[in-house]
Design a protein around this motif. Structure first.
Motif, short mmCIF file in Angstrom:
data_model
loop_
_atom_site.label_atom_id
_atom_site.label_comp_id
_atom_site.label_asym_id
_atom_site.label_seq_id
_atom_site.Cartn_x
_atom_site.Cartn_y
_atom_site.Cartn_z
N LYS A 62 46.63 24.03 60.32
CA LYS A 62 47.21 24.01 59.04
C LYS A 62 46.88 25.51 58.67
N PHE A 63 46.80 26.52 59.66
CA PHE A 63 46.99 27.88 59.24
C PHE A 63 47.56 28.95 60.23
N TYR A 64 48.19 29.21 60.27
CA TYR A 64 49.00 30.13 61.65
C TYR A 64 47.25 31.34 62.29
N VAL A 65 46.46 31.08 62.06
CA VAL A 65 45.35 31.67 62.55
C VAL A 65 45.17 30.42 63.76
N ASP A 66 45.45 29.04 63.50
CA ASP A 66 44.99 27.74 64.71
C ASP A 66 45.76 28.36 65.25
N LEU A 67 47.42 28.69 65.11
CA LEU A 67 48.04 28.31 65.88
C LEU A 67 48.43 29.37 66.51
N ASP A 68 47.55 30.69 66.51
CA ASP A 68 46.95 31.39 67.53
C ASP A 68 46.18 31.44 68.90
N ALA A 69 45.24 30.71 67.95
CA ALA A 69 44.51 30.49 69.25
C ALA A 69 44.51 29.47 70.36
N ILE A 70 45.96 28.60 69.19
CA ILE A 70 46.86 27.39 70.97
C ILE A 70 47.36 28.20 71.92
N VAL A 71 48.15 29.76 71.33
CA VAL A 71 48.87 30.08 72.06
C VAL A 71 48.02 31.54 72.90
N ALA A 72 47.23 31.88 72.96
CA ALA A 72 46.42 33.04 72.80
C ALA A 72 46.32 33.98 74.24
N ASP A 73 46.50 32.60 74.82
CA ASP A 73 46.08 32.46 76.60
C ASP A 73 47.59 32.96 77.01
N LEU A 74 49.08 33.13 76.49
CA LEU A 74 50.18 32.90 76.89
C LEU A 74 50.82 34.20 76.52
N PRO A 75 51.70 34.03 78.33
CA PRO A 75 52.90 35.50 77.47
C PRO A 75 53.00 35.32 76.47
N VAL A 76 53.22 35.72 75.00
CA VAL A 76 54.11 34.94 73.76
C VAL A 76 53.40 36.09 72.61
N PRO A 77 54.11 36.79 71.44
CA PRO A 77 53.51 37.15 69.84
C PRO A 77 52.62 35.68 69.26
N ARG A 82 54.45 37.36 62.34
CA ARG A 82 55.63 36.92 61.18
C ARG A 82 55.02 37.00 59.71
N ILE A 83 53.51 36.69 59.87
CA ILE A 83 53.79 37.90 58.27
C ILE A 83 52.29 37.86 57.68
N ARG A 84 51.77 39.25 59.66
CA ARG A 84 50.90 40.33 59.20
C ARG A 84 51.86 41.19 58.26
N PRO A 85 51.81 41.89 57.72
CA PRO A 85 52.44 44.08 57.26
C PRO A 85 52.38 43.97 58.82
N THR A 86 53.31 44.72 58.63
CA THR A 86 54.54 45.11 59.20
C THR A 86 53.97 46.88 59.40
N GLN A 87 54.17 46.75 58.37
CA GLN A 87 54.44 48.98 58.26
C GLN A 87 52.91 49.41 58.30
N ARG A 88 52.66 50.56 58.21
CA ARG A 88 51.21 51.24 58.21
C ARG A 88 50.32 50.94 57.04
N PRO A 89 49.02 50.56 56.95
CA PRO A 89 48.58 49.95 56.24
C PRO A 89 47.85 51.28 55.22
N PRO A 90 47.31 51.61 54.37
CA PRO A 90 47.16 52.22 53.42
C PRO A 90 45.81 52.83 54.09
N ARG A 91 45.36 53.73 53.24
CA ARG A 91 43.95 53.69 54.31
C ARG A 91 43.29 53.00 52.90
N ALA A 92 41.57 53.09 53.85
CA ALA A 92 40.86 52.71 53.03
C ALA A 92 40.36 53.13 52.37
N ALA A 93 40.04 54.65 51.91
CA ALA A 93 39.58 55.09 51.37
C ALA A 93 39.55 56.52 51.34
N PRO A 94 40.55 57.79 49.93
CA PRO A 94 40.55 59.02 50.08
C PRO A 94 40.18 59.71 51.19
#
Length: 230
Positions: A62-77, A82-94
């Motif tokens: 049902k969710f992307y994380v379910d698909l992640d587990a199915i291919v986790a041991d295969l040489p694929v991303p 595709r839906i996670r942030p690609t840019q460097r995230p902001p700092r958690a706090a100053p």
């Protein structure tokens, strides 16, 4: 009979929601993973039985994380890339560190593909850690860690490997949000720490391997005692 993947548990309340756990997939995403599985079977990476089982799991996902587990041991991303942030995230706090582990979308990652990945010894853990147990053991060991953090967030992304968390006797490990729909989850540690000591809050999905939370073993205790840290 193949057990369909359960919805991954939500992250802790003080952690921003991971889109991989909240965004639903459709036929297109399932078809892409099924094609990946068929190619992997053609390359000899999966048996016919494994292919059939994983196609069934993909159809029930049902969710992307379910698909992640199915291919986790295969040489694929992971499909969730595709839906996670690609840019460097902001700092958690100053003033927070730029090093990995100081933002929930930029955790310190221990990825065990074909070799074990372990962090142990004298170190200062960050607040966010991710264990990726693809095909070997991913272990985070806090026995000699120095920290003033009240909580440490450990996300588990399991494939065929094992994930291990090792803590001192007075720490706590909470595994209420760790899914065990395919693999096994075991904790020998109290869910609540002693007053003033850290809580390791574990969440995610174990995949097809095993998760263990424990205190020091016999050889580890002897080594700590001999070094004056017991």
């Amino acid at each position: 009979m193949t057990t369909p993947p359960a919805r991954s548990p939500e992250p802790p309340e003080n952690t921003p929601a991971d889109p991989a756990r909240t965004m639903r997939i459709g036929h297109a995403e399932r078809d892409e993973v099924i094609e990946v599985l068929r190619e992997a079977a053609g390359e000899g990476r999966l048996t016919t039985e494994e292919l059939t089982e994983r196609i069934e799991l993909t159809a029930a996902a049902k969710f992307y994380v379910d698909l992640d587990a199915i291919v986790a041991d295969l040489p694929v991303p992971p499909p969730s890339d595709r839906i996670r942030p690609t840019q460097r995230p902001p700092r958690a706090a100053p003033g927070a560190s730029d090093a990995p582990g100081h933002h929930p979308f930029d955790p310190l990652v221990l990825r065990a593909s074909w070799d074990n990945a372990k962090r142990k010894g004298r170190w200062t853990p960050p607040p966010f850690i991710r264990l990726e147990a693809v095909g070997a053991t991913a272990e985070v060991n806090f026995l000699e860690a120095t920290t003033d953090l009240p909580e440490i967030d450990v996300e588990v992304s399991g494939g065929m490997g094992n994930a291990v968390v090792v803590v001192p006797e007075d720490w706590g490990v909470n595994i209420d949000r760790l899914s065990s729909s395919w693999g096994t989850v075991r904790s020998k540690v109290a869910a609540d720490p002693q007053p003033g000591k850290p809580l390791v809050r574990v969440h995610g999905s174990m995949g097809m391997g095993a998760f263990t939370a424990r205190h020091a073993g016999c050889f580890e205790r002897k080594r700590l005692e001999s070094s004056g840290n017991g």
